[in-house]
Design an enzyme around this catalytic site. Sequence first.
Site, mmCIF file in Angstrom:
data_model
loop_
_atom_site.group_PDB
_atom_site.id
_atom_site.type_symbol
_atom_site.label_atom_id
_atom_site.label_comp_id
_atom_site.label_asym_id
_atom_site.label_seq_id
_atom_site.Cartn_x
_atom_site.Cartn_y
_atom_site.Cartn_z
ATOM 1 N N LEU A 374 0.838 -1.208 0.000
ATOM 2 C CA LEU A 374 0.000 0.000 0.000
ATOM 3 C C LEU A 374 0.862 1.243 0.000
ATOM 4 O O LEU A 374 0.469 2.286 -0.504
ATOM 5 C CB LEU A 374 -0.883 0.025 1.257
ATOM 6 C CG LEU A 374 -2.015 -0.981 1.317
ATOM 7 C CD1 LEU A 374 -2.686 -0.915 2.671
ATOM 8 C CD2 LEU A 374 -3.020 -0.698 0.215
ATOM 9 N N ASP A 491 1.871 13.446 16.910
ATOM 10 C CA ASP A 491 2.187 13.419 15.480
ATOM 11 C C ASP A 491 0.918 13.416 14.646
ATOM 12 O O ASP A 491 0.713 12.549 13.795
ATOM 13 C CB ASP A 491 3.054 12.194 15.170
ATOM 14 C CG ASP A 491 3.816 12.370 13.851
ATOM 15 O OD1 ASP A 491 3.843 13.518 13.345
ATOM 16 O OD2 ASP A 491 4.361 11.395 13.345
#
Length: 705
Positions: A374, A491
């Site tokens: 992916l 993050d």
Amino acid sequence: MVCPKFFATLPVLCASIPLLCHVLLPFLCNCDAATSFAYNGFDSDEARAEIICFQSASFQDSTLQLTETGATQASGRCLYSTPIELLAAGTRVPLSFSTQFIFYIQPSSTSDLADGISFVIAPTLGGVPNSSQGFMGIFSNETNGRSSTQTLAIEFDTYKNPEFQDKDENHIGIDVNDIVSWAVTSAAYRISSSPTIQSAEDGYAVQMKGAYIQAWIDYDATTNQLNVSISRVLGGKPTYPLMSNSSLNLSSLFNEKMYVGFTASTGPLPTVLYHVYAWSFSSDGALAANISMSSGNESNSTSRIAIIVGLLLSVLGLILVLVFLYAYFRRRRRKARYLSKKDWQVSLQEQLPQEFSYRELAKATNKFNEKNRLGSGGFGEVFQGVLPSNGVAVAVKRISKESKQGAKEFVSEVTTIGRLRHRNLVPLLGWCQEKGFVLVYELMPRGSLDKVLFNHQEKISWNQRLHILQGIAAALLYLHEECEQKIVHRDIKASNVMLDAQMNARLGDFGLARLYGHDVVPGTTNVAGTWGYMAPESFFTRKATEKTDVFSFGALALEVAMGKKMSDPSEEEGCSMIEWLWKLQRNKALQEAVELILLGEGQETSDMVRVVLELGLLCCYPDPEGRPSMRRVVQVLGGDAPPPPMPTVISSPFLFSSLALTSASQDFTSLSMRSHSDDSSSLLMGHSKNMSLSVETLKEAPNGR
Ligand SMILES: *[C@@H]1O[C@H](CO)[C@@H](O)[C@H](O)[C@H]1NC(C)=O
Ligand SMILES: *[C@@H]1O[C@H](CO)[C@@H](O)[C@H](O)[C@H]1NC(C)=O
Ligand SMILES: *[C@@H]1O[C@H](CO)[C@@H](O)[C@H](O)[C@H]1NC(C)=O
Ligand SMILES: *[C@@H]1O[C@H](CO)[C@@H](O)[C@H](O)[C@H]1NC(C)=O
Ligand SMILES: *[C@@H]1O[C@H](CO)[C@@H](O)[C@H](O)[C@H]1NC(C)=O
Ligand SMILES: *[C@@H]1O[C@H](CO)[C@@H](O)[C@H](O)[C@H]1NC(C)=O
């Protein structure tokens, strides 16, 4: 009136054995008119048997659709088929009632017009002919204004009919036998008792077109008081009712038994639609049950299963035994609670992440085949696959040996999100550490937000954007305040947000997350995060806090709203997006950015676009104290709190670095050159020492994280 109260003590039993509650008990205690009901969706056989739709109204999926798709000059009405007792038997003394419902008015796709929807109490079953357009399906030229009409309606009117003395095109009215409202107010969410909304502290306007709206109507017959409140659907009931009128004696208006339901109408435009998603009603003195929008299939299948279970059990003659046992257990062990169907599913899902064998994962991903890949990055590679054991689609993240994500981050990720379950977090299914570190997640079919947002493969509408932001905000609120241990994600960025099949946002990648007890002040850590999303103060304090997460969320919110990367210099004057937006905001010209976003969108979203931009800016406010909490953000995005006021002056010791941060793609020299023209340049110059510090710190920061 024993029955409703008796039902209320048996919610678990009734949920699992509807036959008992709806067929047998009424016989046993011989109660007459139904007095309370609740539907979270209308696709069950039960709902379809108990509600009748007239004229162009019908059941559509899990909703009541009040006018036919494509119909013009039409009206429709859906009524609960059993009449409700609204005057005490044999007297003319009115009885109290309470109702809640969720509706959606979908205006015409071509001109943004819609007539409106109403909750109605009427003397007979059936629709009213010739009640289209401004009559909203309630009255017609023949019945309007006549006392024989005996109709009370609460109208949610989204069109201004001057001939009916309408106030504006977004109002709520109480209609007594007449479409010219007896009392009327503009639609709003009321948070103070002030009779008019003058400032944000009193409440704020709620645009009823194109939004899921929940309404509450409560009538107290002992005081003749009728209260009406509305809110966007995620919001709770407002503290104060929008309308409260205490001179409504329904004695002469009503018959002993009346029918309750909804009406709506269309005018000349064919694409206007009205949906009711959920509805509860109570006339036994209690407040109507709380409702929610459920996915239709689920309730359908569970109710079917429940009916089968109920049938079997009742055939076996176990009912009485069960009732007996239930009462017995309740008394014996008050704390032991039966799990409802939903709790069952949740607890089944709550199993902890498991360890996978490398062989199993290799099999799932076709030996980490190139075709299954992916994506890849500094951290390693992600493959999609299907677990051979149970056929679940997964994303397998193999962390490369060179990656900075070492054992510590791996453990952090497994232990932090492994234990979390929230609908806006990517579920971690397990891990493997036989050959390096491997994490296994549920596959998110739509991939990451940055691809969807910036690659322009598909256009995402404003409503989808808003939904995505609501999801991320909910996830962060959960991490910051609602889960056992406080977690700072550290993050947050577009590439760490995944989208599931229904375009719900799911926050992922907890490699950098830190856990804190709720009362523990976070200690000093190394600066980490992603350039462009990092709060200015984190370079000085070297601490990750909720407020630094809020900053990152703000940056992400602006990206999602504008559809542009934070680090891209925008075309406007070559400065960064945040600077540009602040400048517009200061010059009271934020409308410019709003218009830009609204190109190709309906104007009805304009208020919310502005709210999101302002909220994003406020989250990116240089001074951490000036940023809102995630709780506030969730409330504002859900329409349940007014947007916080915007500051008039931007001032903070961190200002310089904030500006520096927002122009990630430019070097510091060009920035400080430009800053001279800024009205805060003196402030900037005073912090040149900090500038060098921040540059140093940045060099230390691990690449890209
Ligand atoms: C509806 O109105 C038209 C005239 O506008 C009238 O001819 C017709 O009879 C009305 N229909 C009913 C059912 O009242
Ligand atoms: C209703 O009646 C008024 C006069 O009584 C008339 O002007 C109007 O056109 C009628 N409206 C409809 C829809 O028949
Ligand atoms: C209506 O609102 C008023 C003011 O908040 C409250 O005191 C009263 O109890 C409410 N009545 C009903 C029937 O909900
Ligand atoms: C409403 O009117 C009826 C009949 O006139 C009366 O019996 C009842 O007490 C009134 N209710 C209130 C609260 O005033
Ligand atoms: C209720 O509405 C009626 C009709 O508009 C008005 O005359 C009355 O003053 C209102 N009462 C209250 C308490 O708001
Ligand atoms: C409905 O939800 C509110 C909180 O949103 C709660 O205070 C209230 O008790 C609930 N009502 C019922 C009938 O469960």
